[in-house]
Design a protein around this motif. Structure first.
Motif, short mmCIF file in Angstrom:
data_model
loop_
_atom_site.label_atom_id
_atom_site.label_comp_id
_atom_site.label_asym_id
_atom_site.label_seq_id
_atom_site.Cartn_x
_atom_site.Cartn_y
_atom_site.Cartn_z
N ASP A 15 36.19 44.12 11.71
CA ASP A 15 36.54 45.52 11.91
C ASP A 15 35.54 46.10 12.90
O ASP A 15 34.37 46.27 12.57
N SER A 62 34.07 48.51 13.92
CA SER A 62 33.61 49.88 13.72
C SER A 62 32.33 49.81 12.90
O SER A 62 31.95 48.77 12.39
N ARG A 112 34.01 55.76 9.34
CA ARG A 112 33.56 54.76 10.29
C ARG A 112 33.92 55.18 11.70
O ARG A 112 34.86 55.93 11.92
N LYS A 113 33.10 54.70 12.63
CA LYS A 113 33.28 55.07 14.02
C LYS A 113 33.52 53.79 14.83
O LYS A 113 32.84 52.81 14.59
N LYS A 114 34.45 53.83 15.76
CA LYS A 114 34.71 52.64 16.57
C LYS A 114 33.45 52.25 17.34
O LYS A 114 32.79 53.11 17.91
N THR A 124 30.48 44.60 10.76
CA THR A 124 31.89 44.51 11.14
C THR A 124 32.67 43.58 10.21
O THR A 124 33.89 43.48 10.33
#
Ligand SMILES: C[S@@+](CC[C@H](N)C(=O)[O-])C[C@H]1O[C@@H](n2cnc3c(N)ncnc32)[C@H](O)[C@@H]1O
Length: 393
Positions: free
Chosen positions: A147, A149, A269-271, A314
């Motif tokens: 993931d 982010s 969550r932030k990319k 991630t």
């Protein structure tokens, strides 16, 4: 294998990797490696002149060393797994093509730039290089659980508003502020909504007391919304109508209430972007300091634990991690720290050969005769100070 978070295996990784399935009893979720960079000082990868006059360049020699190891790593990776490889300018072009070959170019997730030397390299002529790379490949991009982010880039101070029941949020324009999106490029997102700044209510259909609002850019040209009509209808509480001061006087506009705490596991969550700054992940200098604190200044270019922790973030928090060019054991250290921070149950297998340390080096003077001795010393110190246990195979 027992239950220790950190396991160390001494040996040539090409021999050790095929033994992992039997030892671990399951596939590996994440491989992180930082192979030798082939700076020209590594004796193993010099230009090789053949008797017939042909020449094998140091790049070819390096690729020949790496290819079977990357293939062996692919064999132990779960279908949902991923591999991250640190590399600098010397071999990045060769590694990228090699990874495309072994893992498939469709499985490239990112070529991240890591700002590991913020001051820039001051030695020699030319540019003060201040970055290297991490190539991120999925074993299978369609199935990977990686993931891209992170939860650490979110700044709570950005969420400056609070509801009467104490929930923090910020307002984001519902209008798409990206000029690429307009009624021509995104026709279905250009429509009127109705809102009442007195109550804040927003609707896709007219109602008493509401004014009609069309999405427009600051200069009055037509724009589009970020949400479709059905999404607006489905989430009325997440939208609010307000009067705002525009360049041409007051106007009524629609905003999204962006909540600090979303109903997602692990919170907001932030990319992840593809440039990672030293202030976020650490630098070679902070990495040396981390190692010094535990074992001493016994290894020249360790990676900062922050870099590996960002990669760990991630993947699921029970990931089985392998680093088969472990060096000073940064990956194992990062795994223990991350588990301590979030209660995860990650485990890490570190592999390094018994490459002798240099005569007269700090490591040798400290009685660490091989790089494997350095890996052991650090992982033992990690178990003593951070926890998680340590085991050798
Ligand atoms: C660039 S260093 C890794 C540094 C590590 N990321 C850290 O933070 O300390 C590469 C390491 O790979 C080890 N190595 C090189 N060839 C190897 C092989 N065939 N099998 C196992 N280890 C190897 C070297 O001893 C060296 O410690």
């Amino acid at each position: 294998m027992g239950e220790a978070a950190n396991v160390f295996i001494e040996g040539d990784n090409l021999d050790v990797l095929p033994t992992l399935p039997a030892l671990l009893g399951r596939a590996v979720d994440l491989v992180y490696i930082d192979p030798p960079y082939n700076t020209g000082n590594d004796f193993a990868y010099v230009d090789d002149f053949r008797e017939d006059g042909s020449r094998r360049s140091r790049h070819q020699a390096w690729v020949a060393m790496m290819r079977p190891r990357l293939l062996a790593a692919r064999e132990v990776l779960a279908e949902t797994g991923a591999i991250c490889v640190s590399i600098d300018d010397n071999e990045v072009a060769y590694l990228r093509l090699l990874m495309d070959d072994v893992y498939g170019e469709d499985n490239l997730l990112a070529q991240v730039v890591v700002n590991l030397n913020p001051k820039g390299r001051q030695l020699g002529r030319g540019f003060a290089t201040n970055h290297e790379y991490v190539l991120v490949y999925a074993r299978d991009a369609r199935r990977t659980v990686l993931d891209a982010s992170s939860s650490d880039g979110v700044d709570e101070r950005d969420f400056n508003l609070t509801t009467p029941d104490g929930r923090r949020y910020r307002l984001l324009p519902l209008r798409n502020t990206n000029k690429k999106f307009n009624p021509v490029t995104a026709r279905t997102l250009h429509f009127s909504v109705w809102g009442d700044p007195a109550t804040g209510r927003v609707s896709t259909t007219p109602y008493d007391g509401a004014v009609e609002i069309e999405p427009v850019f600051g200069d009055g040209r037509p724009a589009v919304w970020r949400w479709s009509r059905p999404l607006i209808d489905a989430r009325p509480d997440d939208l609010v109508c307000r009067v705002v001061k525009g360049r041409t006087g007051d106007r009524v506009d629609v905003y999204q209430r962006d909540w600090l705490l979303r109903d997602t596991p692990g919170g907001r969550r932030k990319k992840l972007r593809t440039i990672w700054l030293a202030e976020e992940v650490g630098s070679t200098d902070t990495a040396v300091a981390e190692l010094k604190e535990l074992v001493g200044h016994v290894f020249e270019s360790p990676k900062p634990t922050g870099l590996v922790r960002r990669i760990l973030g991630t993947m699921p928090d029970d990931a089985l991690v392998v680093d088969f060019f472990a060096g000073s054991g940064t990956t194992g250290h990062a795994v223990a720290l991350q588990n301590a921070a979030d209660g995860g149950s990650r485990r890490c297998v570190s592999i390094n050969s018994a490459e002798p340390t240099r005569e007269g080096s700090n490591a040798r003077n400290a009685g660490l005769l091989s790089v494997a001795d350095i890996t052991r010393a650090r992982l033992q110190a990690v178990a003593d100070t951070v926890g998680g246990g340590y085991e050798e195979r």
